[in-house]
Scaffold this motif. Structure first.
Motif, PDB file in Angstrom:
ATOM      1  N   GLN A   1      37.843  37.126 -22.355  1.00  0.00           N
ATOM      2  CA  GLN A   1      39.232  37.117 -22.822  1.00  0.00           C
ATOM      3  C   GLN A   1      39.380  36.279 -24.087  1.00  0.00           C
ATOM      4  OE1 GLN A   1      41.233  35.740 -19.310  1.00  0.00           O
ATOM      5  NE2 GLN A   1      42.417  37.629 -19.144  1.00  0.00           N
TER       6      GLN A   1
ATOM      7  N   ILE B   1      37.943  37.905 -27.168  1.00  0.00           N
ATOM      8  CA  ILE B   1      38.732  39.021 -27.702  1.00  0.00           C
ATOM      9  C   ILE B   1      40.023  38.509 -28.343  1.00  0.00           C
ATOM     10  CG2 ILE B   1      39.950  41.157 -27.123  1.00  0.00           C
ATOM     11  CD1 ILE B   1      37.859  41.670 -24.962  1.00  0.00           C
ATOM     12  N   VAL B   2      40.695  37.570 -27.661  1.00  0.00           N
ATOM     13  CA  VAL B   2      41.946  37.012 -28.210  1.00  0.00           C
ATOM     14  C   VAL B   2      41.713  36.463 -29.619  1.00  0.00           C
ATOM     15  CG1 VAL B   2      43.563  35.072 -27.990  1.00  0.00           C
ATOM     16  CG2 VAL B   2      43.069  36.518 -26.003  1.00  0.00           C
TER      17      VAL B   2
ATOM     18  N   TRP C   1      41.468  39.333 -32.126  1.00  0.00           N
ATOM     19  CA  TRP C   1      42.466  40.409 -32.130  1.00  0.00           C
ATOM     20  C   TRP C   1      43.562  40.104 -33.149  1.00  0.00           C
ATOM     21  CZ3 TRP C   1      46.542  41.866 -27.891  1.00  0.00           C
ATOM     22  CH2 TRP C   1      47.026  43.142 -28.155  1.00  0.00           C
TER      23      TRP C   1
ATOM     24  N   ARG D   1      46.732  41.716 -34.664  1.00  0.00           N
ATOM     25  CA  ARG D   1      47.651  42.824 -34.425  1.00  0.00           C
ATOM     26  C   ARG D   1      48.321  43.284 -35.702  1.00  0.00           C
ATOM     27  NH1 ARG D   1      49.198  39.728 -29.675  1.00  0.00           N
ATOM     28  NH2 ARG D   1      49.607  38.133 -31.219  1.00  0.00           N
TER      29      ARG D   1
ATOM     30  N   ARG E   1      54.278  45.850 -31.124  1.00  0.00           N
ATOM     31  CA  ARG E   1      55.466  45.294 -30.471  1.00  0.00           C
ATOM     32  C   ARG E   1      55.077  44.854 -29.067  1.00  0.00           C
ATOM     33  NH1 ARG E   1      56.886  45.412 -34.818  1.00  0.00           N
ATOM     34  NH2 ARG E   1      58.682  46.349 -35.838  1.00  0.00           N
TER      35      ARG E   1
ATOM     36  N   VAL F   1      44.390  50.802 -23.265  1.00  0.00           N
ATOM     37  CA  VAL F   1      43.255  50.439 -22.417  1.00  0.00           C
ATOM     38  C   VAL F   1      41.979  50.929 -23.090  1.00  0.00           C
ATOM     39  CG1 VAL F   1      42.150  50.711 -20.170  1.00  0.00           C
ATOM     40  CG2 VAL F   1      44.654  50.571 -20.329  1.00  0.00           C
TER      41      VAL F   1
ATOM     42  N   VAL G   1      39.510  47.008 -20.730  1.00  0.00           N
ATOM     43  CA  VAL G   1      40.308  45.899 -21.243  1.00  0.00           C
ATOM     44  C   VAL G   1      41.700  46.438 -21.529  1.00  0.00           C
ATOM     45  CG1 VAL G   1      40.518  44.091 -22.977  1.00  0.00           C
ATOM     46  CG2 VAL G   1      38.257  44.936 -22.341  1.00  0.00           C
ATOM     47  N   LEU G   2      42.689  45.787 -20.944  1.00  0.00           N
ATOM     48  CA  LEU G   2      44.080  46.160 -21.196  1.00  0.00           C
ATOM     49  C   LEU G   2      44.633  45.255 -22.292  1.00  0.00           C
ATOM     50  CD1 LEU G   2      46.853  47.487 -20.469  1.00  0.00           C
ATOM     51  CD2 LEU G   2      47.102  45.685 -18.756  1.00  0.00           C
ATOM     52  N   PHE G   3      45.047  45.875 -23.387  1.00  0.00           N
ATOM     53  CA  PHE G   3      45.680  45.118 -24.479  1.00  0.00           C
ATOM     54  C   PHE G   3      47.183  45.296 -24.353  1.00  0.00           C
ATOM     55  CE2 PHE G   3      42.174  43.826 -27.210  1.00  0.00           C
ATOM     56  CZ  PHE G   3      41.140  44.576 -26.700  1.00  0.00           C
ATOM     57  N   ARG G   4      47.864  44.209 -24.063  1.00  0.00           N
ATOM     58  CA  ARG G   4      49.313  44.285 -23.881  1.00  0.00           C
ATOM     59  C   ARG G   4      49.949  42.999 -24.407  1.00  0.00           C
ATOM     60  NH1 ARG G   4      51.452  44.223 -17.964  1.00  0.00           N
ATOM     61  NH2 ARG G   4      51.074  42.043 -18.411  1.00  0.00           N
ATOM     62  N   PRO G   5      50.340  42.975 -25.697  1.00  0.00           N
ATOM     63  CA  PRO G   5      50.814  41.711 -26.273  1.00  0.00           C
ATOM     64  C   PRO G   5      52.103  41.227 -25.626  1.00  0.00           C
ATOM     65  CG  PRO G   5      51.160  43.524 -27.817  1.00  0.00           C
ATOM     66  CD  PRO G   5      50.377  44.069 -26.663  1.00  0.00           C
ATOM     67  N   GLU G   6      52.169  39.928 -25.424  1.00  0.00           N
ATOM     68  CA  GLU G   6      53.373  39.298 -24.879  1.00  0.00           C
ATOM     69  C   GLU G   6      53.900  38.218 -25.801  1.00  0.00           C
ATOM     70  OE1 GLU G   6      52.155  37.789 -21.084  1.00  0.00           O
ATOM     71  OE2 GLU G   6      52.375  39.736 -20.086  1.00  0.00           O
ATOM     72  N   ASP G   7      53.095  37.855 -26.813  1.00  0.00           N
ATOM     73  CA  ASP G   7      53.469  36.695 -27.623  1.00  0.00           C
ATOM     74  C   ASP G   7      53.995  37.065 -29.004  1.00  0.00           C
ATOM     75  OD1 ASP G   7      50.985  37.722 -28.340  1.00  0.00           O
ATOM     76  OD2 ASP G   7      50.320  35.825 -29.187  1.00  0.00           O
ATOM     77  N   LEU G   8      54.197  38.382 -29.252  1.00  0.00           N
ATOM     78  CA  LEU G   8      54.710  38.780 -30.568  1.00  0.00           C
ATOM     79  C   LEU G   8      56.187  38.416 -30.672  1.00  0.00           C
ATOM     80  CD1 LEU G   8      53.033  42.291 -30.903  1.00  0.00           C
ATOM     81  CD2 LEU G   8      52.411  40.197 -32.105  1.00  0.00           C
TER      82      LEU G   8
END
Lengths: 101, 450
Positions: A15, A18-19, A22, A24, A29, A35, A92-99
């Motif tokens: 994790q 990758i973080v 990554w 974006r 959004r 995935v 790997v699930l990419f699902r941004p929460e911090d944008l």
């Protein structure tokens, strides 16, 4: 350390790798998700990565692919059983929460 | 924190479903570093020297966007102008992710530019294009390349081919001089549209990108609204009412002009129908408070405006159909000069926070407000047609300058300085010059054939 704890430690490392790679695109959004299917060899090298479930945004998918490709090699358990069961092939699930948007 | 909770969640899942569940790793954060790109000096097949260095125009555009880090030419190990000459290792060593390569060829009076975006990691061309222009179009051709590269890599159309309208005020021994200027979005190629000893205010664009409206005090030192075609240089005075004539704003279809007039007492919002003959004027607001700074919703069915009817300046919207008014802002004691952004999901506006004026984004769906700028005395935000960047006027060392910020707040930049105080920027809605790429072989299908 139990097997589960060991695996979790490796997952945490994957994790973080990758973080940190990554980047974006501005069209990303919060709530978008993609995935990726990642295949490794026992040395941890990425031999294949592809989009299993697209976010519908090409730039977003590309950024996720790039994050894995740039990682190039992950740390994986040396125990062949643990490797085969979890890291030979995973998603790997990419699902941004911090944008901000 | 988030990472921990995700790990915790994964652990829960794995303990609950040993052996069966396939591993899924969840990534909810990113580093968002600028993308390393190299714009290699373009090859030139022609006589003499080109008047512009295109790679500099493109590198500076991309760099200005904040999303890219451009490699200085003196660090490049080789200077290929076509992808077949790329030696990938040269660029891997420099951590360069993408290359912009190009070659300009002279053919008669025309210049033909063939350019490619090359993905160093994949060792493959992302896309290539050929466009044709003249000597005088070189900077436009450069901005076209920047737009195409930006869109291919970010998923958002570039706005480098657009223009900015702004006002400068220069103090001299003989008094103040006001200028209404148009420049490329990168601040270059400044042209003065109007110069006056009396104030010029509130420049704004028509959707065609050719006409502008503004307020000028040139006649008897009183304000009047003008519409001016900056390509044909024809202009007309559209209002001459007693009192205030201010803040003109074209409707999205260009047939109407919203404005503020005080002819009936205090400042109210009106809409002038430019298509009707004679032009019909419709009064929208009727309130003893001040109503000002109209802007339009994208569908042209509502007006957003600033009003102090509640005691302090706040943003309201009004439906033109039935003049129904809705208050949009509640946070803070000063919100003004709003424009809709992010496909109508948000407002960009001037927001006062602890006595300091900033540019803020208000998410209209979720209700949260975010301050985007770190400068003070920020005013007059205007959004790029790609909806992802905005510029605004601010003060640095007591002087008015233009600065920019991305709508997510992630990227901040200052525009190149010009003389005097700079005020009231307005971003043009259209590209200045459009180049239609010559159709070439589809690269994706060519790849598959190999």
């Amino acid at each position: 350390m139990t097997n589960d704890e060991q695996i979790l430690a490796y997952i945490g490392q994957v994790q973080r790798d990758i973080v940190s790679r990554w980047s974006r695109p501005p069209s990303a959004r919060n709530g978008m998700q993609a995935v990726l299917r990642v295949r490794l060899v026992p040395t941890g090298e990425v031999v294949d990565v592809g989009v299993e479930q697209s976010s519908g945004n090409e730039a977003f998918d590309r950024s996720a692919l790039l994050a894995v490709e740039r990682s190039a090699r992950f740390q994986v358990p040396s125990d062949p059983n643990l490797f085969e069961k979890n890291f030979r092939s995973f998603t790997v699930l990419f699902r941004p929460e911090d944008l901000l948007l | 924190m988030k990472l921990l909770s995700v790990v915790g969640w994964v652990m829960g899942l794995m303990l609950a479903l040993p052996a069966v569940a396939e591993l899924q790793i969840e990534v909810t954060q990113g580093a968002d570093d600028a993308v390393n790109i190299a714009v290699v000096p373009f090859g030139w097949l022609g006589r003499g020297e080109l008047p512009e260095e295109l790679h500099q125009v493109i590198a500076s555009d991309l760099q200005l966007s904040g999303r890219f880090q451009a490699l200085p030419v003196n660090q490049m190990l080789s200077l290929p102008s076509v992808s077949s000459d790329v030696y990938v290792r040269d660029w891997e060593l420099l951590n360069t992710e993408y290359l912009v390569l190009g070659q300009i060829e002279e053919s008669g009076a025309d210049l033909s530019l063939r350019f490619e975006l090359y993905d160093v990691f994949k060792g493959a061309v992302v896309f290539q294009q050929t466009i044709i222009g003249r000597d005088r179009d070189l900077r436009d051709m450069g901005h076209h390349v920047s737009d195409a590269v930006y869109e291919a890599l970010t998923g958002v159309p570039g706005a480098f081919s657009t223009e900015i309208l702004y006002i400068t005020v220069v103090e001299s021994e003989n008094g103040r001089v006001f200028r209404l200027n148009v420049a490329d979005a990168d601040g270059h190629r400044v042209r003065t549209v109007l110069q006056s000893r009396e104030p010029i205010l509130s420049g704004s664009w028509a959707p065609d990108g050719d006409q502008i409206a503004y307020v000028s005090f040139e006649r008897d030192a009183r304000p009047a609204i003008y519409i001016h075609n900056i390509r044909t240089r024809k202009r007309q005075q559209v209002t001459n009412f007693k009192g205030l004539n201010s803040a003109p704003a074209f409707s999205p279809d260009g047939t109407k002009l919203a404005m503020v007039l005080s002819k009936d007492g205090n400042p109210e919002i009106y809409v002038l129908d430019l298509a009707s003959q004679p032009r019909k004027l419709r009064r929208l607001t009727r309130h003893y408070g001040i109503d000002t700074e109209p802007s339009w919703s994208a569908d042209g069915k509502s007006i957003i405006f600033t009003s102090n009817r509640g005691g302090q300046p706040q943003i309201y919207s009004m439906r033109l159909e039935d003049l129904e008014v809705e208050r949009l802002t509640f946070e803070g004691d000063y919100n003004a000069r709003a424009v809709l952004a992010n496909r109508g999901d948000g407002l960009i506006m001037v927001h006062r926070l602890r006595g300091v004026f900033h540019i803020a984004y208000l998410d209209l769906n979720r209700g949260f407000l975010r301050v985007l700028t770190e400068t003070s005395l920020d005013e007059s935000p205007t959004i790029a047609p790609n909806d992802s960047l905005l510029i605004y006027a601010t003060q640095v060392d007591g002087r008015g300058i233009l600065a920019g910020v991305s709508i997510d707040g992630g990227v901040r930049f200052n525009l190149p300085a010009t003389e005097g105080d700079v005020r009231e920027p307005a971003w043009s809605p259209r590209k200045k010059k459009i180049f239609n790429p010559i159709v070439e072989t589809d690269l994706k299908s060519a790849d598959k054939m190999e």
